[in-house]
Write an enzyme that holds these catalytic residues in place. Sequence first.
Site, PDB file in Angstrom:
ATOM      1  N   ASP A  91      -2.104   7.458   5.479  1.00  0.00           N
ATOM      2  CA  ASP A  91      -1.257   6.396   4.926  1.00  0.00           C
ATOM      3  C   ASP A  91      -1.033   5.328   5.996  1.00  0.00           C
ATOM      4  OD1 ASP A  91       0.796   6.426   2.228  1.00  0.00           O
ATOM      5  OD2 ASP A  91       1.213   4.939   3.778  1.00  0.00           O
ATOM      6  N   LYS A 207      -4.678   7.057  -8.812  1.00  0.00           N
ATOM      7  CA  LYS A 207      -3.705   6.269  -9.590  1.00  0.00           C
ATOM      8  C   LYS A 207      -4.278   4.867  -9.791  1.00  0.00           C
ATOM      9  CE  LYS A 207       0.310   4.912  -7.681  1.00  0.00           C
ATOM     10  NZ  LYS A 207       1.655   5.244  -7.224  1.00  0.00           N
TER      11      LYS A 207
HETATM   12  C1  LIG Z   1       3.439   5.754  -4.258  1.00  0.00           C
HETATM   13  S1  LIG Z   1       3.302   5.846  -2.522  1.00  0.00           S
HETATM   14  C2  LIG Z   1       2.605   7.425  -2.268  1.00  0.00           C
HETATM   15  C3  LIG Z   1       3.561   8.568  -2.442  1.00  0.00           C
HETATM   16  C4  LIG Z   1       2.946   9.889  -1.992  1.00  0.00           C
HETATM   17  N1  LIG Z   1       1.863  10.309  -2.871  1.00  0.00           N
HETATM   18  C5  LIG Z   1       3.954  11.010  -1.948  1.00  0.00           C
HETATM   19  O1  LIG Z   1       3.925  11.867  -2.829  1.00  0.00           O
HETATM   20  O2  LIG Z   1       4.775  11.044  -1.026  1.00  0.00           O
HETATM   21  C6  LIG Z   1       1.933   4.794  -2.231  1.00  0.00           C
HETATM   22  C7  LIG Z   1       1.481   4.795  -0.780  1.00  0.00           C
HETATM   23  O3  LIG Z   1       0.257   4.067  -0.666  1.00  0.00           O
HETATM   24  C8  LIG Z   1       0.214   3.598   0.662  1.00  0.00           C
HETATM   25  N2  LIG Z   1      -0.832   2.590   0.827  1.00  0.00           N
HETATM   26  C9  LIG Z   1      -0.943   1.407   0.188  1.00  0.00           C
HETATM   27  N3  LIG Z   1      -2.006   0.721   0.648  1.00  0.00           N
HETATM   28  C10 LIG Z   1      -2.584   1.502   1.599  1.00  0.00           C
HETATM   29  C11 LIG Z   1      -3.710   1.341   2.455  1.00  0.00           C
HETATM   30  N4  LIG Z   1      -4.452   0.233   2.419  1.00  0.00           N
HETATM   31  N5  LIG Z   1      -4.013   2.335   3.315  1.00  0.00           N
HETATM   32  C12 LIG Z   1      -3.260   3.454   3.364  1.00  0.00           C
HETATM   33  N6  LIG Z   1      -2.181   3.671   2.581  1.00  0.00           N
HETATM   34  C13 LIG Z   1      -1.846   2.702   1.709  1.00  0.00           C
HETATM   35  C14 LIG Z   1       1.624   3.060   0.879  1.00  0.00           C
HETATM   36  O4  LIG Z   1       1.914   2.929   2.248  1.00  0.00           O
HETATM   37  C15 LIG Z   1       2.471   4.106   0.169  1.00  0.00           C
HETATM   38  O5  LIG Z   1       2.985   5.056   1.073  1.00  0.00           O
END
Ligand SMILES: C[S@@+](CC[C@H](N)C(=O)[O-])C[C@H]1O[C@@H](n2cnc3c(N)ncnc32)[C@H](O)[C@@H]1O
Length: 257
Positions: A91, A207
């Site tokens: 992440d 997703k």
């Molecule tokens: C809905 S949250 C995920 C929640 C996680 N599945 C949990 O259960 O704790 C979406 C995540 O996608 C990450 N994210 C978005 N763009 C990203 C990228 N380019 N690289 C890595 N992570 C990314 C965000 O930082 C965020 O933490």
Amino acid sequence: MQRQKADVYVKQRTQPKSLNKQASIQDDHVTAAPSGYVARSAFKLLQLDDRYKFLRPGRVIVDLGAAPGGWSQAIVERTRSRTAGKVFALDLLPVVGIEGVTSIQGDFLDVETQERLRRMAADAALGSVDENDADKQSEGFVDVVVSDMMANTTGNPITDTEASLELCRAATDFALRTLKRDHHLLQSQERKSPISLASKSSVLVMKYFMSHEADSFRKQVLKKHFHFVKAEKMEASRKESREQFWICIGFKGRQSM
Ligand SMILES: C[S@@+](CC[C@H](N)C(=O)[O-])C[C@H]1O[C@@H](n2cnc3c(N)ncnc32)[C@H](O)[C@@H]1O
């Protein structure tokens, strides 16, 4: 706040044994939780696994967009995988410390970060792999890739949909380079229910935001590379959300596009 308080999945979070550090990440969908999954989104993955049973002990699993760590907690619980080298989480933000999970902080859209993750999983699954050892890696070494990645939403549906699809494209490309090929899915087995195959075939879960472009991506890319592709709306997703999950089962190997 009202919505959060009334949310049955926020109330339901219980102490998972896999969490060995208290969550300390501030995020609007997370309340630092000494007693529970660190994110209610854990229930979405659990519901998907209740249906398809792809989180099996011993499997090599990559969790993309893993912070704060709810999905990784659910993965470790379901796979009972407490030793390092099976579950990898990535992440932009830090993932809470979870026994059995190797995490990387970085941008998945950055080629070097993605390569670091790929090599880490390859080394763990295949033993130390030489840069040029293409043969060893060509049949794949990851069983399951899950992506809950979502960029910060802007409120503009076109921008948000495109941002979500960009992450799905990147996750798919990574999956095509790392998932194990499912040669064993013969014609007769292909007619069986995907539910009976998910526990022993490669699986990609992502997703996405529903859109015309997302549907074209499903038809042109996902269906071409996987034996089964299904869109699922999880009960734990908020009713007003446009989010859905693709579950792709049985990897055919990279096809020419
Ligand atoms: C809905 S949250 C995920 C929640 C996680 N599945 C949990 O259960 O704790 C979406 C995540 O996608 C990450 N994210 C978005 N763009 C990203 C990228 N380019 N690289 C890595 N992570 C990314 C965000 O930082 C965020 O933490």
